[in-house]
Design a protein around this motif. Structure first.
Motif, PDB file in Angstrom:
ATOM      1  N   THR A   1     -42.117 -37.898  32.306  1.00 10.86           N
ATOM      2  CA  THR A   1     -41.626 -36.646  31.728  1.00 10.86           C
ATOM      3  C   THR A   1     -42.773 -35.660  31.546  1.00 10.86           C
ATOM      4  OG1 THR A   1     -39.889 -37.841  30.558  1.00 10.86           O
ATOM      5  CG2 THR A   1     -40.401 -35.626  29.790  1.00 10.86           C
TER       6      THR A   1
ATOM      7  N   ARG B   1     -34.482 -41.841  33.573  1.00 11.92           N
ATOM      8  CA  ARG B   1     -33.388 -41.805  32.603  1.00 11.92           C
ATOM      9  C   ARG B   1     -33.145 -43.188  32.012  1.00 11.92           C
ATOM     10  NH1 ARG B   1     -29.004 -37.681  35.466  1.00 11.92           N
ATOM     11  NH2 ARG B   1     -29.764 -35.774  34.427  1.00 11.92           N
TER      12      ARG B   1
ATOM     13  N   ASN C   1     -32.846 -45.913  29.393  1.00 10.82           N
ATOM     14  CA  ASN C   1     -32.584 -45.975  27.953  1.00 10.82           C
ATOM     15  C   ASN C   1     -32.878 -47.400  27.510  1.00 10.82           C
ATOM     16  OD1 ASN C   1     -31.752 -45.329  25.372  1.00 10.82           O
ATOM     17  ND2 ASN C   1     -29.585 -45.669  25.808  1.00 10.82           N
TER      18      ASN C   1
ATOM     19  N   LYS D   1     -29.032 -40.133  39.584  1.00 10.57           N
ATOM     20  CA  LYS D   1     -30.472 -39.911  39.712  1.00 10.57           C
ATOM     21  C   LYS D   1     -30.715 -38.491  40.208  1.00 10.57           C
ATOM     22  CE  LYS D   1     -34.256 -42.422  39.086  1.00 10.57           C
ATOM     23  NZ  LYS D   1     -35.155 -41.325  38.703  1.00 10.57           N
TER      24      LYS D   1
ATOM     25  N   LYS E   1     -35.211 -32.693  32.686  1.00  8.22           N
ATOM     26  CA  LYS E   1     -35.568 -33.896  31.931  1.00  8.22           C
ATOM     27  C   LYS E   1     -36.049 -33.560  30.530  1.00  8.22           C
ATOM     28  CE  LYS E   1     -36.809 -37.896  30.530  1.00  8.22           C
ATOM     29  NZ  LYS E   1     -35.785 -38.782  29.969  1.00  8.22           N
TER      30      LYS E   1
ATOM     31  N   GLU F   1     -33.270 -32.512  28.158  1.00 12.49           N
ATOM     32  CA  GLU F   1     -32.340 -33.576  27.768  1.00 12.49           C
ATOM     33  C   GLU F   1     -32.758 -34.194  26.440  1.00 12.49           C
ATOM     34  OE1 GLU F   1     -32.082 -36.453  30.891  1.00 12.49           O
ATOM     35  OE2 GLU F   1     -31.421 -34.984  32.383  1.00 12.49           O
TER      36      GLU F   1
END
Length: 430
Positions: free
Chosen positions: A128, A161, A163, A176, A214, A217
Protein backbone atom coordinates in the motif's frame (compact mmCIF):
# COMPACT_ATOMS: atom_id res chain seq x y z
CA UNK A 1 14.37 -24.41 -2.72
CA UNK A 2 14.93 -24.27 -6.45
CA UNK A 3 17.91 -22.77 -8.17
CA UNK A 4 17.73 -20.29 -11.02
CA UNK A 5 18.58 -23.11 -13.41
CA UNK A 6 15.62 -25.14 -12.14
CA UNK A 7 13.35 -22.19 -12.95
CA UNK A 8 14.80 -21.78 -16.40
CA UNK A 9 13.95 -25.41 -17.23
CA UNK A 10 10.28 -24.73 -16.70
CA UNK A 11 8.11 -23.52 -19.57
CA UNK A 12 5.84 -21.71 -17.14
CA UNK A 13 5.83 -18.01 -16.45
CA UNK A 14 8.48 -17.41 -13.79
CA UNK A 15 7.44 -15.24 -10.84
CA UNK A 16 9.29 -13.99 -7.76
CA UNK A 17 7.25 -12.82 -4.78
CA UNK A 18 9.38 -10.57 -2.54
CA UNK A 19 8.08 -10.55 1.03
CA UNK A 20 6.36 -13.55 2.62
CA UNK A 21 4.17 -12.06 5.34
CA UNK A 22 0.39 -11.96 5.61
CA UNK A 23 0.12 -10.76 2.01
CA UNK A 24 3.01 -12.38 0.19
CA UNK A 25 2.75 -15.95 1.43
CA UNK A 26 -0.89 -16.61 0.47
CA UNK A 27 -0.24 -14.95 -2.87
CA UNK A 28 2.90 -16.98 -3.55
CA UNK A 29 1.24 -20.26 -2.60
CA UNK A 30 -1.76 -19.50 -4.83
CA UNK A 31 0.44 -18.50 -7.77
CA UNK A 32 2.60 -21.62 -7.35
CA UNK A 33 -0.41 -23.72 -8.33
CA UNK A 34 -0.17 -22.26 -11.85
CA UNK A 35 3.32 -20.83 -12.35
CA UNK A 36 6.96 -21.40 -11.40
CA UNK A 37 7.24 -19.28 -8.26
CA UNK A 38 10.06 -18.33 -5.91
CA UNK A 39 9.09 -16.87 -2.56
CA UNK A 40 11.80 -14.56 -1.20
CA UNK A 41 12.12 -13.08 2.28
CA UNK A 42 15.12 -11.49 3.96
CA UNK A 43 14.14 -13.16 7.26
CA UNK A 44 16.07 -16.44 7.28
CA UNK A 45 14.13 -17.59 10.34
CA UNK A 46 10.88 -17.09 8.47
CA UNK A 47 12.13 -19.13 5.52
CA UNK A 48 13.29 -21.88 7.88
CA UNK A 49 9.90 -22.05 9.58
CA UNK A 50 8.06 -22.17 6.26
CA UNK A 51 10.29 -24.98 5.02
CA UNK A 52 9.32 -26.89 8.16
CA UNK A 53 5.66 -26.30 7.35
CA UNK A 54 5.01 -23.64 10.00
CA UNK A 55 3.40 -20.33 9.07
CA UNK A 56 3.49 -18.06 12.12
CA UNK A 57 0.80 -15.83 10.58
CA UNK A 58 -1.68 -18.71 10.57
CA UNK A 59 -2.73 -17.98 6.99
CA UNK A 60 -1.49 -21.19 5.31
CA UNK A 61 -1.94 -24.66 6.80
CA UNK A 62 1.05 -26.99 7.11
CA UNK A 63 -0.43 -29.53 4.69
CA UNK A 64 -0.91 -26.90 1.99
CA UNK A 65 2.63 -25.63 2.48
CA UNK A 66 4.01 -29.14 2.20
CA UNK A 67 2.06 -29.80 -0.99
CA UNK A 68 3.03 -26.50 -2.65
CA UNK A 69 5.63 -26.28 -5.40
CA UNK A 70 6.65 -22.86 -4.07
CA UNK A 71 10.43 -22.47 -3.86
CA UNK A 72 11.45 -20.66 -0.66
CA UNK A 73 14.65 -18.68 -0.29
CA UNK A 74 16.36 -15.87 1.56
CA UNK A 75 19.14 -15.71 -1.04
CA UNK A 76 18.57 -13.03 -3.67
CA UNK A 77 20.75 -15.00 -6.08
CA UNK A 78 17.79 -17.37 -6.45
CA UNK A 79 15.58 -14.54 -7.70
CA UNK A 80 17.01 -13.98 -11.16
CA UNK A 81 15.56 -15.13 -14.50
CA UNK A 82 12.01 -14.08 -13.62
CA UNK A 83 9.31 -12.73 -15.91
CA UNK A 84 7.36 -11.06 -13.12
CA UNK A 85 8.47 -9.68 -9.75
CA UNK A 86 5.77 -8.94 -7.16
CA UNK A 87 6.68 -6.79 -4.16
CA UNK A 88 4.60 -7.45 -1.04
CA UNK A 89 6.68 -5.92 1.73
CA UNK A 90 5.31 -3.76 4.58
CA UNK A 91 4.79 -0.01 4.22
CA UNK A 92 4.64 1.34 7.79
CA UNK A 93 4.91 4.88 9.10
CA UNK A 94 7.70 6.32 11.23
CA UNK A 95 7.41 7.80 14.71
CA UNK A 96 6.11 11.04 13.18
CA UNK A 97 3.46 9.12 11.16
CA UNK A 98 5.28 9.79 7.90
CA UNK A 99 5.38 7.06 5.21
CA UNK A 100 8.36 4.74 5.56
CA UNK A 101 9.19 3.33 2.14
CA UNK A 102 12.42 1.69 3.30
CA UNK A 103 11.29 -1.91 2.77
CA UNK A 104 9.79 -1.14 -0.64
CA UNK A 105 12.97 0.55 -1.81
CA UNK A 106 15.09 -2.27 -0.40
CA UNK A 107 13.05 -4.83 -2.35
CA UNK A 108 13.31 -2.62 -5.42
CA UNK A 109 17.09 -2.47 -5.08
CA UNK A 110 17.25 -6.25 -4.78
CA UNK A 111 15.24 -6.66 -7.97
CA UNK A 112 17.47 -4.18 -9.78
CA UNK A 113 20.50 -6.30 -8.84
CA UNK A 114 19.10 -9.64 -10.02
CA UNK A 115 16.64 -8.87 -12.83
CA UNK A 116 17.62 -9.86 -16.36
CA UNK A 117 16.96 -6.89 -18.67
CA UNK A 118 16.84 -9.27 -21.63
CA UNK A 119 13.64 -10.72 -20.18
CA UNK A 120 12.13 -7.24 -19.76
CA UNK A 121 10.43 -8.30 -16.52
CA UNK A 122 7.27 -6.72 -15.17
CA UNK A 123 7.73 -5.41 -11.64
CA UNK A 124 4.44 -5.28 -9.74
CA UNK A 125 3.91 -3.57 -6.40
CA UNK A 126 1.20 -4.78 -4.02
CA UNK A 127 2.36 -2.81 -0.99
CA UNK A 128 0.00 0.00 0.00
CA UNK A 129 1.42 3.35 -1.11
CA UNK A 130 0.15 6.77 -2.11
CA UNK A 131 -0.31 7.58 -5.80
CA UNK A 132 2.98 8.16 -7.58
CA UNK A 133 5.20 5.85 -5.54
CA UNK A 134 5.22 2.98 -8.05
CA UNK A 135 6.10 5.02 -11.10
CA UNK A 136 8.02 7.95 -9.67
CA UNK A 137 9.72 6.62 -6.54
CA UNK A 138 10.22 2.93 -7.38
CA UNK A 139 10.52 3.42 -11.13
CA UNK A 140 13.01 6.20 -10.46
CA UNK A 141 15.05 3.96 -8.16
CA UNK A 142 15.18 1.21 -10.81
CA UNK A 143 16.38 3.67 -13.43
CA UNK A 144 18.93 5.11 -11.02
CA UNK A 145 20.27 1.55 -10.72
CA UNK A 146 20.94 1.52 -14.46
CA UNK A 147 17.77 -0.05 -15.87
CA UNK A 148 15.71 1.68 -18.54
CA UNK A 149 11.95 1.72 -18.03
CA UNK A 150 10.13 0.24 -21.00
CA UNK A 151 13.28 -1.33 -22.39
CA UNK A 152 14.67 -3.26 -19.38
CA UNK A 153 11.57 -3.47 -17.18
CA UNK A 154 7.94 -2.43 -16.99
CA UNK A 155 5.79 -1.46 -14.03
CA UNK A 156 2.48 -2.65 -12.66
CA UNK A 157 0.40 -2.27 -9.52
CA UNK A 158 -2.14 -4.58 -7.91
CA UNK A 159 -3.25 -3.53 -4.42
CA UNK A 160 -3.33 -6.29 -1.85
CA UNK A 161 -6.70 -7.09 -0.30
CA UNK A 162 -5.72 -9.77 2.18
CA UNK A 163 -7.83 -9.65 5.34
CA UNK A 164 -5.84 -11.55 8.01
CA UNK A 165 -7.79 -14.38 9.57
CA UNK A 166 -10.62 -14.12 7.02
CA UNK A 167 -11.39 -17.50 5.45
CA UNK A 168 -14.36 -16.15 3.47
CA UNK A 169 -12.70 -13.30 1.58
CA UNK A 170 -9.55 -15.22 0.72
CA UNK A 171 -7.31 -14.35 -2.22
CA UNK A 172 -8.99 -16.88 -4.50
CA UNK A 173 -12.45 -15.34 -3.97
CA UNK A 174 -11.88 -11.58 -4.24
CA UNK A 175 -11.71 -9.23 -7.22
CA UNK A 176 -8.11 -8.32 -7.98
CA UNK A 177 -7.51 -4.76 -9.12
CA UNK A 178 -4.70 -4.55 -11.68
CA UNK A 179 -2.94 -1.70 -13.45
CA UNK A 180 0.05 -1.40 -15.74
CA UNK A 181 2.02 1.20 -17.60
CA UNK A 182 0.67 -0.09 -20.93
CA UNK A 183 -2.01 -2.42 -22.27
CA UNK A 184 0.44 -5.29 -22.68
CA UNK A 185 1.33 -5.20 -18.97
CA UNK A 186 -2.34 -5.02 -17.98
CA UNK A 187 -3.18 -8.10 -20.02
CA UNK A 188 -0.15 -9.94 -18.64
CA UNK A 189 -1.33 -9.20 -15.10
CA UNK A 190 -4.86 -10.24 -16.03
CA UNK A 191 -3.49 -13.64 -16.98
CA UNK A 192 -1.38 -13.94 -13.82
CA UNK A 193 -3.92 -12.77 -11.25
CA UNK A 194 -6.91 -14.11 -13.17
CA UNK A 195 -5.47 -17.61 -12.75
CA UNK A 196 -5.80 -17.48 -8.95
CA UNK A 197 -9.19 -15.85 -8.31
CA UNK A 198 -12.68 -16.93 -9.28
CA UNK A 199 -13.91 -13.33 -8.85
CA UNK A 200 -11.94 -11.99 -11.80
CA UNK A 201 -9.82 -8.88 -12.22
CA UNK A 202 -10.66 -5.20 -12.53
CA UNK A 203 -8.52 -3.18 -14.89
CA UNK A 204 -7.92 0.17 -13.23
CA UNK A 205 -7.59 3.22 -15.44
CA UNK A 206 -3.98 3.81 -14.38
CA UNK A 207 -1.36 2.82 -11.84
CA UNK A 208 -2.06 5.97 -9.84
CA UNK A 209 -5.80 5.17 -9.82
CA UNK A 210 -5.08 1.69 -8.46
CA UNK A 211 -2.73 3.08 -5.80
CA UNK A 212 -5.36 5.60 -4.74
CA UNK A 213 -8.13 2.99 -4.69
CA UNK A 214 -6.23 0.91 -2.17
CA UNK A 215 -5.32 3.73 0.17
CA UNK A 216 -8.87 5.13 0.28
CA UNK A 217 -10.37 1.69 1.01
CA UNK A 218 -8.67 1.61 4.39
CA UNK A 219 -9.00 5.34 5.04
CA UNK A 220 -12.74 5.08 4.51
CA UNK A 221 -13.04 2.29 7.05
CA UNK A 222 -10.86 4.18 9.51
CA UNK A 223 -13.07 7.27 9.27
CA UNK A 224 -16.26 5.24 9.74
CA UNK A 225 -14.89 3.55 12.86
CA UNK A 226 -13.69 6.93 14.13
CA UNK A 227 -17.25 8.25 13.86
CA UNK A 228 -18.51 5.33 15.95
CA UNK A 229 -15.75 5.89 18.51
CA UNK A 230 -16.76 9.54 18.79
CA UNK A 231 -20.39 8.50 19.16
CA UNK A 232 -19.34 6.11 21.96
CA UNK A 233 -17.55 8.98 23.70
CA UNK A 234 -20.62 11.21 23.43
CA UNK A 235 -23.04 8.54 24.63
CA UNK A 236 -20.65 7.51 27.39
CA UNK A 237 -21.07 10.96 28.91
CA UNK A 238 -24.81 10.33 29.13
CA UNK A 239 -24.68 6.78 30.45
CA UNK A 240 -26.30 5.45 27.26
CA UNK A 241 -25.07 2.13 25.80
CA UNK A 242 -23.60 2.51 22.33
CA UNK A 243 -24.59 -1.07 21.62
CA UNK A 244 -28.23 -0.36 22.48
CA UNK A 245 -28.14 2.57 20.05
CA UNK A 246 -26.53 0.45 17.32
CA UNK A 247 -29.09 -2.32 17.79
CA UNK A 248 -31.81 0.19 16.99
CA UNK A 249 -29.96 1.99 14.19
CA UNK A 250 -29.07 -1.24 12.37
CA UNK A 251 -32.74 -1.91 11.69
CA UNK A 252 -32.58 0.73 8.93
CA UNK A 253 -31.76 -0.85 5.58
CA UNK A 254 -28.98 1.55 4.61
CA UNK A 255 -27.29 2.03 7.99
CA UNK A 256 -23.60 1.11 7.88
CA UNK A 257 -22.88 -1.31 10.71
CA UNK A 258 -19.49 -0.06 11.88
CA UNK A 259 -18.71 -0.54 15.56
CA UNK A 260 -16.50 1.27 18.09
CA UNK A 261 -13.26 -0.16 19.41
CA UNK A 262 -9.49 -0.12 19.20
CA UNK A 263 -8.18 0.46 15.66
CA UNK A 264 -4.72 -0.92 15.03
CA UNK A 265 -2.95 -3.21 12.63
CA UNK A 266 -0.74 -2.58 9.64
CA UNK A 267 -3.47 -1.28 7.32
CA UNK A 268 -6.36 0.70 8.78
CA UNK A 269 -4.23 2.30 11.47
CA UNK A 270 -1.46 3.23 9.01
CA UNK A 271 -2.72 3.75 5.45
CA UNK A 272 -4.66 6.99 6.12
CA UNK A 273 -1.31 8.61 6.92
CA UNK A 274 -0.15 7.77 3.39
CA UNK A 275 -3.17 9.59 1.98
CA UNK A 276 -2.70 12.54 4.32
CA UNK A 277 0.99 12.71 3.36
CA UNK A 278 0.01 12.96 -0.30
CA UNK A 279 -2.60 15.61 0.48
CA UNK A 280 -0.14 17.76 2.37
CA UNK A 281 2.45 17.43 -0.39
CA UNK A 282 -0.18 18.95 -2.71
CA UNK A 283 -0.88 21.80 -0.32
CA UNK A 284 -4.17 20.42 0.97
CA UNK A 285 -4.84 20.01 4.69
CA UNK A 286 -6.75 16.70 5.13
CA UNK A 287 -9.08 17.60 7.98
CA UNK A 288 -11.37 14.57 7.87
CA UNK A 289 -8.62 11.97 7.50
CA UNK A 290 -6.47 13.33 10.32
CA UNK A 291 -9.44 13.92 12.60
CA UNK A 292 -10.40 10.28 12.21
CA UNK A 293 -6.85 9.15 12.95
CA UNK A 294 -6.68 11.37 16.02
CA UNK A 295 -9.93 9.95 17.36
CA UNK A 296 -8.93 6.34 16.80
CA UNK A 297 -5.38 6.75 18.08
CA UNK A 298 -6.76 8.25 21.30
CA UNK A 299 -9.44 5.64 21.93
CA UNK A 300 -7.31 3.39 24.14
CA UNK A 301 -6.44 6.25 26.48
CA UNK A 302 -10.06 7.40 26.57
CA UNK A 303 -11.26 3.93 27.55
CA UNK A 304 -8.62 3.71 30.29
CA UNK A 305 -9.69 7.08 31.68
CA UNK A 306 -13.36 6.08 31.64
CA UNK A 307 -12.67 2.83 33.43
CA UNK A 308 -10.53 4.55 36.03
CA UNK A 309 -13.34 7.00 36.69
CA UNK A 310 -15.87 4.14 36.76
CA UNK A 311 -13.74 2.52 39.44
CA UNK A 312 -13.94 5.81 41.42
CA UNK A 313 -10.23 6.37 40.85
CA UNK A 314 -9.25 3.17 42.66
CA UNK A 315 -6.21 1.59 41.04
CA UNK A 316 -5.73 -2.14 41.45
CA UNK A 317 -4.89 -5.23 39.48
CA UNK A 318 -6.00 -5.30 35.86
CA UNK A 319 -6.00 -7.95 33.14
CA UNK A 320 -6.20 -7.01 29.45
CA UNK A 321 -7.57 -9.88 27.37
CA UNK A 322 -6.38 -9.48 23.79
CA UNK A 323 -3.27 -7.82 22.38
CA UNK A 324 -3.41 -8.48 18.64
CA UNK A 325 -4.87 -5.85 16.35
CA UNK A 326 -7.95 -7.96 15.55
CA UNK A 327 -9.66 -11.15 16.60
CA UNK A 328 -8.26 -14.61 15.91
CA UNK A 329 -4.95 -13.52 14.36
CA UNK A 330 -1.42 -13.46 15.88
CA UNK A 331 -0.43 -10.05 14.46
CA UNK A 332 0.72 -7.57 17.13
CA UNK A 333 1.73 -4.79 14.74
CA UNK A 334 0.40 -1.39 15.77
CA UNK A 335 -1.66 -2.90 18.60
CA UNK A 336 -3.79 -0.24 20.23
CA UNK A 337 -4.12 -2.39 23.35
CA UNK A 338 -0.70 -0.93 24.09
CA UNK A 339 -2.26 2.53 24.50
CA UNK A 340 -4.84 1.15 26.91
CA UNK A 341 -2.17 -0.62 28.97
CA UNK A 342 0.15 2.38 29.06
CA UNK A 343 -2.59 4.72 30.29
CA UNK A 344 -3.85 2.26 32.92
CA UNK A 345 -0.33 2.01 34.31
CA UNK A 346 0.00 5.79 34.35
CA UNK A 347 -3.17 5.82 36.46
CA UNK A 348 -1.62 3.36 38.91
CA UNK A 349 -3.12 0.03 37.81
CA UNK A 350 -0.93 -3.07 37.87
CA UNK A 351 -1.58 -4.52 34.45
CA UNK A 352 -1.24 -8.12 33.29
CA UNK A 353 -1.87 -9.23 29.71
CA UNK A 354 -3.09 -12.33 27.92
CA UNK A 355 -3.64 -13.40 24.33
CA UNK A 356 -4.16 -16.97 23.06
CA UNK A 357 -2.97 -16.14 19.53
CA UNK A 358 0.06 -13.92 20.05
CA UNK A 359 3.53 -15.48 20.18
CA UNK A 360 4.74 -15.16 23.81
CA UNK A 361 8.18 -14.12 22.56
CA UNK A 362 6.65 -11.25 20.62
CA UNK A 363 4.51 -10.27 23.62
CA UNK A 364 7.63 -10.07 25.77
CA UNK A 365 9.40 -8.00 23.13
CA UNK A 366 6.49 -5.64 22.40
CA UNK A 367 4.93 -5.30 25.85
CA UNK A 368 7.83 -6.08 28.15
CA UNK A 369 5.94 -8.64 30.21
CA UNK A 370 5.08 -12.30 30.38
CA UNK A 371 1.62 -13.15 29.03
CA UNK A 372 -0.76 -14.58 31.62
CA UNK A 373 -2.46 -17.93 31.39
CA UNK A 374 -6.15 -17.42 32.09
CA UNK A 375 -6.36 -20.01 34.85
CA UNK A 376 -8.67 -18.62 37.48
CA UNK A 377 -6.57 -15.85 38.98
CA UNK A 378 -8.91 -12.96 39.82
CA UNK A 379 -8.36 -9.27 39.02
CA UNK A 380 -9.99 -6.04 40.13
CA UNK A 381 -10.47 -5.00 36.52
CA UNK A 382 -10.78 -7.40 33.57
CA UNK A 383 -10.90 -5.84 30.11
CA UNK A 384 -12.04 -7.74 27.04
CA UNK A 385 -10.11 -5.79 24.40
CA UNK A 386 -10.09 -8.21 21.44
CA UNK A 387 -12.96 -10.54 20.51
CA UNK A 388 -11.01 -13.77 20.14
CA UNK A 389 -13.24 -16.83 19.90
CA UNK A 390 -11.74 -18.23 23.10
CA UNK A 391 -12.75 -15.13 25.04
CA UNK A 392 -16.12 -14.70 23.39
CA UNK A 393 -17.05 -18.24 24.42
CA UNK A 394 -16.30 -17.79 28.14
CA UNK A 395 -19.22 -19.01 30.24
CA UNK A 396 -20.48 -17.36 33.42
CA UNK A 397 -18.28 -19.51 35.66
CA UNK A 398 -15.12 -18.61 33.73
CA UNK A 399 -16.01 -14.93 33.90
CA UNK A 400 -16.78 -15.19 37.61
CA UNK A 401 -13.39 -16.78 38.27
CA UNK A 402 -11.59 -13.88 36.56
CA UNK A 403 -13.18 -11.00 38.43
CA UNK A 404 -12.31 -10.32 42.09
CA UNK A 405 -15.03 -9.33 44.59
CA UNK A 406 -16.24 -5.81 43.82
CA UNK A 407 -14.34 -6.02 40.54
CA UNK A 408 -15.32 -4.76 37.09
CA UNK A 409 -15.69 -6.69 33.85
CA UNK A 410 -15.12 -4.25 30.97
CA UNK A 411 -16.39 -5.46 27.60
CA UNK A 412 -15.06 -3.15 24.87
CA UNK A 413 -16.36 -5.24 21.96
CA UNK A 414 -19.64 -6.34 23.60
CA UNK A 415 -18.64 -9.99 23.24
CA UNK A 416 -20.34 -10.92 26.51
CA UNK A 417 -23.34 -8.66 25.98
CA UNK A 418 -26.54 -10.50 26.87
CA UNK A 419 -24.78 -13.26 28.80
CA UNK A 420 -26.13 -14.27 32.18
CA UNK A 421 -23.60 -12.53 34.40
CA UNK A 422 -22.63 -13.98 37.79
CA UNK A 423 -24.01 -12.13 40.79
CA UNK A 424 -21.82 -9.33 42.06
CA UNK A 425 -19.99 -8.67 38.78
CA UNK A 426 -19.92 -5.02 37.74
CA UNK A 427 -20.37 -5.10 33.95
CA UNK A 428 -19.16 -2.12 31.89
CA UNK A 429 -19.25 -1.59 28.15
CA UNK A 430 -19.17 1.25 25.62
Amino acid sequence: MSSEADMAQSGKTRIVVAGLGYVGLPLAVALAEHFAVVGFDIDKGRIGELREGHDRTGEIEAARLAASSLNLTSDEADCGAADVYIVTVPTPVDMANRPDLGAVLSATAMIARVADPARRPTIVYESTVYPGVTEETCGGALEAAGLKRGRDFRLGYSPERINPGDRIHSIDKIVKVIAGEDDEVVEQLAQVYGAITSAGVFRAASIKAAEAAKVIENAQRDINVAFMNEVAQILGGMGVSTWDVLAAAKTKWNFLGFEPGLVGGHCIGVDPYYLSHLAQSLGHHPQVILAGRDTNDGMGRWIADRLHAHRAGKAGTALVLGLTFKENVPDLRNSRSADLIERLEQLGHRVSVADPHADPREVRAEFGREPEKVDGRAFDLVIGAVKHDQYRDFDRDQLAALVAPDGTLADIKAMWRGKDMPAGIDYWSL
